[in-house]
Design an enzyme around this catalytic site. Structure first.
Site, PDB file in Angstrom:
ATOM      1  N   LYS A 187       0.865  -1.183   0.000  1.00  0.00           N
ATOM      2  CA  LYS A 187       0.000   0.000   0.000  1.00  0.00           C
ATOM      3  C   LYS A 187       0.898   1.228   0.000  1.00  0.00           C
ATOM      4  O   LYS A 187       0.911   2.019   0.952  1.00  0.00           O
ATOM      5  CB  LYS A 187      -0.931  -0.013   1.221  1.00  0.00           C
ATOM      6  CG  LYS A 187      -2.102  -0.971   1.094  1.00  0.00           C
ATOM      7  CD  LYS A 187      -3.188  -0.491   0.131  1.00  0.00           C
ATOM      8  CE  LYS A 187      -4.016   0.641   0.711  1.00  0.00           C
ATOM      9  NZ  LYS A 187      -5.040   1.121  -0.260  1.00  0.00           N
ATOM     10  N   ASP A 220      -5.008  -3.845  -2.023  1.00  0.00           N
ATOM     11  CA  ASP A 220      -6.470  -3.953  -2.132  1.00  0.00           C
ATOM     12  C   ASP A 220      -6.876  -4.367  -3.542  1.00  0.00           C
ATOM     13  O   ASP A 220      -7.750  -5.208  -3.742  1.00  0.00           O
ATOM     14  CB  ASP A 220      -7.166  -2.645  -1.696  1.00  0.00           C
ATOM     15  CG  ASP A 220      -6.627  -1.405  -2.395  1.00  0.00           C
ATOM     16  OD1 ASP A 220      -5.552  -1.470  -3.014  1.00  0.00           O
ATOM     17  OD2 ASP A 220      -7.304  -0.356  -2.321  1.00  0.00           O
ATOM     18  N   ASP A 248      -5.126 -16.319   2.503  1.00  0.00           N
ATOM     19  CA  ASP A 248      -6.373 -16.981   2.911  1.00  0.00           C
ATOM     20  C   ASP A 248      -7.417 -16.878   1.802  1.00  0.00           C
ATOM     21  O   ASP A 248      -8.120 -17.837   1.497  1.00  0.00           O
ATOM     22  CB  ASP A 248      -6.957 -16.332   4.184  1.00  0.00           C
ATOM     23  CG  ASP A 248      -6.625 -17.118   5.440  1.00  0.00           C
ATOM     24  OD1 ASP A 248      -5.563 -17.753   5.472  1.00  0.00           O
ATOM     25  OD2 ASP A 248      -7.436 -17.092   6.386  1.00  0.00           O
TER      26      ASP A 248
HETATM   27  C1  IPM Z   1      -1.262 -17.880   9.565  1.00  0.00           C
HETATM   28  C2  IPM Z   1      -2.036 -17.631  10.824  1.00  0.00           C
HETATM   29  C3  IPM Z   1      -1.125 -16.994  11.860  1.00  0.00           C
HETATM   30  C4  IPM Z   1      -0.667 -15.658  11.319  1.00  0.00           C
HETATM   31  C5  IPM Z   1      -1.738 -16.843  13.263  1.00  0.00           C
HETATM   32  C6  IPM Z   1      -2.225 -18.163  13.805  1.00  0.00           C
HETATM   33  C7  IPM Z   1      -0.776 -16.194  14.219  1.00  0.00           C
HETATM   34  O1  IPM Z   1      -3.167 -16.873  10.538  1.00  0.00           O
HETATM   35  O2  IPM Z   1      -0.235 -18.572   9.621  1.00  0.00           O
HETATM   36  O3  IPM Z   1      -1.677 -17.394   8.513  1.00  0.00           O
HETATM   37  O4  IPM Z   1      -1.377 -14.646  11.435  1.00  0.00           O
HETATM   38  O5  IPM Z   1       0.429 -15.609  10.750  1.00  0.00           O
HETATM   39 MG    MG Z   2      -3.524 -16.553   8.470  1.00  0.00          MG
END
Ligand code: IPM
Ligand code: MG
Length: 350
Positions: A187, A220, A248
């Protein structure tokens, strides 16, 4: 003989790590597989999520494979003693600064994505998430009380030139063995650390990797493009926080969070840390429902990156593909198989 340290941790961690153990025994019988207590389980037993002893054993092994950490049981533990703090401390102690998170769509699962099949079929993205810096570790941080009684919570997003360069190098090197394209996400339009990120990546590219195609992208916009046209990406390099979020989102493109492994690497002579991306999933823990493939594929990455068992890694990947092609599915993939049955589906193909 090489040593793999298993840290099963919490929630579904022990169940999925048990399948890794079975796969390791069948595939690389000479590998010494050890186990240690970690995360919330360690907090309960020793009052800390990562003891010095376990940290030292991790540093002395050839690779470390973690199951999962955390759960509602420890939500009220002080922050520095929460299971997640054990994970962050382990990453920092091992100095595994580059987190490789593939978002790879197995052909048999293209229909399981929430996106249209044609958008994800053949998808193969590699995230390089900076893992030991940025807002996760920056100081100062805290919650202070102001003179008027209000509170102030703050964190520091901070990167140095060398921290950005070493993550960037991993991304450019990886791209050379793939489709030769890197997107660098930050960003820079609002953050100083983001502006430095962009400048350092630009310089590094010009100096050492002019043969690789580089595109800068705002984080973003990257999130939007990932769900609009994900196949435009090859390697995405980004900071710790954006990498957490974007990976994710990308994981879901491939059908299930239960499928994706990760490798955290640093100095090539030091052990890497391998983790499935999924969390501890307390709602299904202990029921034998968890998909063990993310953990098994994390082991595949450990074989490839730390244990130098590339041939065994190829065999394991083929076994996982074979299992999926044959229709093996745990609940998260819309099937009926238990954790152990999915492990069996892979094992019988090794
Ligand atoms: C990941 C998880 C971890 C992070 C957590 C559990 C601390 O979300 O490995 O992506 O935020 O890195
Ligand atoms: Mg994570």
């Amino acid at each position: 003989m090489a040593t793999l340290l298993l840290l099963p941790g919490d929630g579904i961690g022990p169940e999925v790590c048990a399948e890794v153990r079975r796969v390791a025994a069948a595939l690389v019988p000479n590998l010494v597989v050890e186990e240690a207590i970690y995360g919330g389980a360690s907090y309960d037993a020793h009052g800390t999520p990562l003891t010095d002893e376990v940290r030292d054993r991790a540093l002395a092994s050839d690779a470390v494979l973690m199951g999962a950490v955390g759960g509602p049981k420890w939500a009220d533990a002080p922050r520095h003693l929460r299971p997640e703090a054990g994970l962050l401390n382990l990453r920092k102690a091992m100095n595994v600064y580059a987190n490789l998170r593939p978002a790879y769509c197995f052909e048999a699962l293209a229909g399981a994505s929430s996106l249209k099949t044609e958008l994800v079929s053949g998808l193969d993205i590699m995230f390089v998430r900076e893992l030991v810096g940025g807002v996760y570790f920056g100081e100062p941080r805290g919650i202070d009380v102001l003179p008027d009684g209000q509170k102030k919570g703050y964190d520091t997003a901070l990167y140095t030139t060398s921290e950005i360069e070493r993550a960037g190098r991993v991304a450019f090197e990886l791209a050379r063995g793939r489709k030769n394209k890197v997107h660098s996400a930050e960003k820079s339009n609002v953050m100083e650390s983001g502006l430095l990120w962009k400048q350092v990546i630009t310089e590094l590219h010009k100096r050492e990797y002019p043969d690789v195609e580089l595109e800068h992208i705002l984080a973003d916009n990257c999130a939007m493009q990932l769900v609009r046209a994900p196949k435009q990406f090859d390697v995405i390099v980004t900071d710790n926080l954006f990498g957490d979020i974007l990976s994710d989102a990308a994981a879901m493109l491939t059908g299930s969070l239960g499928m994706l492994p990760s490798a955290a690497i640093g100095d090539p002579n030091k052990p890497g840390l391998y983790e499935p991306i999924h969390g501890s999933a307390p709602d299904i823990a202990g029921k034998g429902l968890a998909n063990p493939l993310a953990a098994i594929l994390s082991f595949e990455m450990a074989l490839r990156w730390s244990l130098k068992e590339v041939e065994a890694a190829d065999r394991l990947l083929a076994a996982v593909k074979g299992a999926l092609d044959s229709g093996a599915r745990t609940r998260d993939l819309g099937g009926e198989l238990s954790t152990v049955q999915m492990g069996d589906a892979v094992l019988c193909r090794i």
